[in-house]
Scaffold this active site. Structure first.
Site, PDB file in Angstrom:
ATOM      1  N   GLU A 109       0.833  -1.207   0.000  1.00  0.00           N
ATOM      2  CA  GLU A 109       0.000   0.000   0.000  1.00  0.00           C
ATOM      3  C   GLU A 109       0.871   1.260   0.000  1.00  0.00           C
ATOM      4  O   GLU A 109       0.569   2.235  -0.692  1.00  0.00           O
ATOM      5  CB  GLU A 109      -0.955  -0.017   1.201  1.00  0.00           C
ATOM      6  N   GLU A 129      -4.516  -9.296   3.725  1.00  0.00           N
ATOM      7  CA  GLU A 129      -5.361  -8.962   4.882  1.00  0.00           C
ATOM      8  C   GLU A 129      -6.590  -9.847   5.015  1.00  0.00           C
ATOM      9  O   GLU A 129      -7.070 -10.100   6.124  1.00  0.00           O
ATOM     10  CB  GLU A 129      -5.796  -7.489   4.806  1.00  0.00           C
TER      11      GLU A 129
END
Length: 697
Positions: A109, A129
């Site tokens: 990210e 995740e």
């Protein structure tokens, strides 16, 4: 060169180099984030610096969030990951992420917010995740679809699986794949960006294009819901990604954040995060230092070529470790070798193994009928019949032939490892290695620590467990260790519920609805009812007062041992595995109820689930209290990896925490009055935690 504990700042000519330095995977903890933001500010304030390269030291670019900070105030302390991302993206000077080895979660990210990204071939790229029951929470669902396209992003985010960097070549994720030294290549790339006055690209400004985005997202949502019905995160990932298609970037970020925070509170995410930490905790033995020197394991021997022995041998062959497999008769040996080959051929047919690799593995296997061939083995595992007299013969023989320092392991599932160790003159080298059937598939390995098992033996076996890709959990010595000791009471409740009025089908259905892949009676038929019957007969002989299971015993006395005999709690048609209700079983149940003077009553599914699961909880609490298990989460790992406890519920001990321990205790007191069974007296540890408002985990 300046250095912080967690990030380094240095200059290479007119390029600033910021290096994450938080081993082992450069987790983006608070001090890393602080140092990176300070480095970016410093580089931007220095007129001599024209570009900034960010990379990772050691074996990773970054594996993402620092798991040590999960659930602590540091996780949300400024600068947060969001702040670090914004600072990089807003930098007036080009920021280049130089990615290698591992780039996952928050690491990916962050790199998506940099203006340029270069990578070494083979770097593992992922947003994992979902495996913790979450969606990426720092812009991953909004930036990745813009960088790699909608379909690739959905596949990566919903599965959480890594993709090698070269497979993403040609997408906007990477500007270049760099062969050779990455830092040198990154500095040269940064200087080229400056020399060519390339505009600073922001992934956020890109559009997600797809010829039929809505139809594809509908299809993805339907597919995900069918596959992951007990887990909300995969469907929520698709929902968050959809915002990248039809919402402005900032609005998409807001939607992603709301979804992330909602999932963070969900019981399923709590269960998955618990399992994640529990697996790591299980690998540690509190009184054995992590740097304990281990013994070399270069050659393994397995005694017994039956289903268990063959499966155990395959684990080591798969890891490239040579195995000598011993049987007493040629016929049994040939049969065992044929089964191993057949198992491998099945994997080849499914495309999960090449024929060359299969032959390579089989080439590491040496069959023998002579104990003399075990002389040079570093680890010897016996997988012979579960009877103490048989074990005694084997271990006395091993004591004669095994070299000094060889580890002697028993695959016993219930017998006393200290008694087995006493058959040798080297009890310090003896340990239990309880594999679960099929041993080449099941993840759990119970490592049974005897009173005399040496610390380096324990450290070695835990290490070898990791090498053969098992989840190893340490157990002390007691009847049945952690898993089977608890299973005894789970099975007993299932049987007593049938005595009192439920049918085997109702019990199985209730437990399957709770989340078990199979109910207790279907499992018994699959495993073979004769195994439990043999253990019960041993226990009845040792303690004539011990509780009997008259229905189970009557079924076994009819020779109904399950699928292998075509009949058990259910009947089975030849060549099929469907469990069909059988009037013969109904008759056995009726006869036993009549003989015991029991009037059957209507039993709810809720009572079935509570009695079966809370039986596990109560015995699990006693096991932790006695120090047989090192921690409550170890009990959960045993049940998640070896006994099919539903992952989305986190294991019996975490499930009890989530129900609330005072509620569990109240239910047990109710069952104690109802059944007049002292088993339901809550374990001391459970009572104490409930009274103090505490939890197991």
């Amino acid at each position: 060169m300046e250095k912080s504990n967690t990030a380094r700042y240095e200059t290479k000519g007119d390029v600033a180099l910021i290096t994450f330095d938080n081993p082992p995977i450069n987790g983006l903890g608070h001090s890393v984030r602080t140092a990176v933001v300070a480095g970016l500010d410093k580089a931007n304030a220095d007129p001599a610096i024209k570009a900034i390269v960010v990379t990772g030291a050691g074996r990773a670019f970054s594996g993402g969030a620092d798991i040590k900070e999960f659930g602590t105030p540091k996780a949300a302390a400024e600068p947060t990951l969001h702040t670090m991302i914004r600072v990089a993206e807003a930098s007036p000077k080009p920021v280049i992420a130089a990615i290698h080895t591992v780039c996952m979660g928050g690491g990916l990210e962050f790199s998506l917010a940099c203006h340029f990204r270069i990578a070494s071939p083979g770097a593992q790229i992922a947003l994992p995740e979902v495996k913790l029951g979450l969606v990426p929470g720092a812009g991953g669902t909004q930036r990745l679809p813009r960088a790699v396209g909608l379909e690739a992003a959905v596949n990566m985010i919903v599965s959480g699986n890594p993709v090698p960097s070269e497979k993403l070549k040609g997408t906007a994720l990477f500007d270049e794949i760099i062969e050779g030294d990455l830092t040198t290549g990154a500095i040269a790339f940064a200087q080229k960006v400056v020399a060519e006055k390339r505009p600073l690209k922001k992934v956020r400004d890109m559009k997600v294009t797809h010829p039929a985005a809505e139809a594809f997202l509908d299809f993805a949502q339907t597919s995900v819901k069918a596959v992951a019905k007990n887990f909300p995160a995969p469907a929520k990932c698709v929902e968050a990604i959809a915002a990248s298609v039809d919402k402005p970037f900032e609005e998409g970020l807001k939607i992603e954040r709301e979804i992330f925070l909602g999932l963070m509170q969900s019981p399923e995410s709590r269960a998955l995060r618990h399992a994640f930490f529990a697996e790591r905790a299980a690998a540690k033995i509190p009184d054995i230092p992590e740097d304990t020197a281990v013994r070399k394991i270069e050659k393994v021997a397995v005694i017994g070529a039956g289903t268990m022995g063959g499966g155990i041998a395959m684990n080591f062959l798969n890891a490239g470790i040579p195995v000598t497999i011993l049987e007493t008769k040629q016929e049994a040996l040939d049969r065992g070798l044929a089964t191993i080959r057949k198992n491998y051929e099945g994997t080849v047919k499914k495309g999960r193994l090449t024929a060359d690799k299969m032959e390579q593995r089989l080439g590491l296997l040496k069959p023998t009928l002579s104990y003399d061939d075990l002389k040079d083995a570093d680890l010897i595992i016996e997988a012979v019949f579960e009877e103490i007299g048989v074990k005694e013969q084997v271990f006395k023989k091993l004591d004669e032939v095994a070299k000094p320092g060889a580890i002697l392991a028993s695959n016993t599932s219930t017998l006393d490892v200290d008694k087995i160790a006493a058959f040798t003159k080297r009890p310090q080298d003896v340990v239990g290695m309880h594999f679960f059937s099929p041993a080449n598939v099941m993840k759990l390995l119970e490592v049974v620590r005897g009173k005399r098992s040496a610390p380096d033996v324990m450290a070695t076996v835990m290490g070898i467990g990791k090498k053969i890709k098992k989840t190893s959990v340490v157990s002390g010595v007691c009847d049945g260790f952690i898993g089977n000791r608890m299973l005894k009471y789970y099975g007993r409740q299932a049987n007593e519920l049938v005595e009192e009025g439920a049918s085997p089908q109702q019990v199985d259905r209730a437990m399957e609805k709770f989340g078990f892949a199979m109910g207790p009676f279907r499992v018994a038929d699959l495993a073979g009812n004769d195994i439990g019957f043999a253990i019960r007969k041993r226990l009845y002989a040792e303690d004539p007062k011990s509780k009997k299971l008259p229905i189970a015993d009557a079924i076994c006395e009819l020779g109904r041992f399950g699928q292998k005999t075509g009949a058990g709690w259910y009947r089975y048609e030849p060549g099929k595995r469907d469990a069909l209700p059988d009037p013969v079983v109904d008759k056995v149940i009726e006869d036993v109820r009549r003989a015991q003077g029991i009037t059957p009553r209507k039993i709810s599914d809720e009572e079935i689930v509570e009695r079966c699961v809370y039986a596990l909880v109560n015995e699990g609490a006693r096991i932790v209290e006695e120090g047989i298990a090192q921690r409550a989460s170890d009990v959960d790992m045993v049940y998640l990896t070896g006994y099919g406890f539903p992952l989305f519920r986190g294991g019996p001990m975490l499930y009890a925490d989530m129900v609330g321990l005072p509620n569990v205790v109240r239910a047990m007191e109710r069952f104690r009055v109802q059944t007049k069974d002292e088993f339901w007296k809550p374990a001391a540890l459970l009572s104490r935690l409930a009274a103090d408002g505490k939890t197991f985990n």
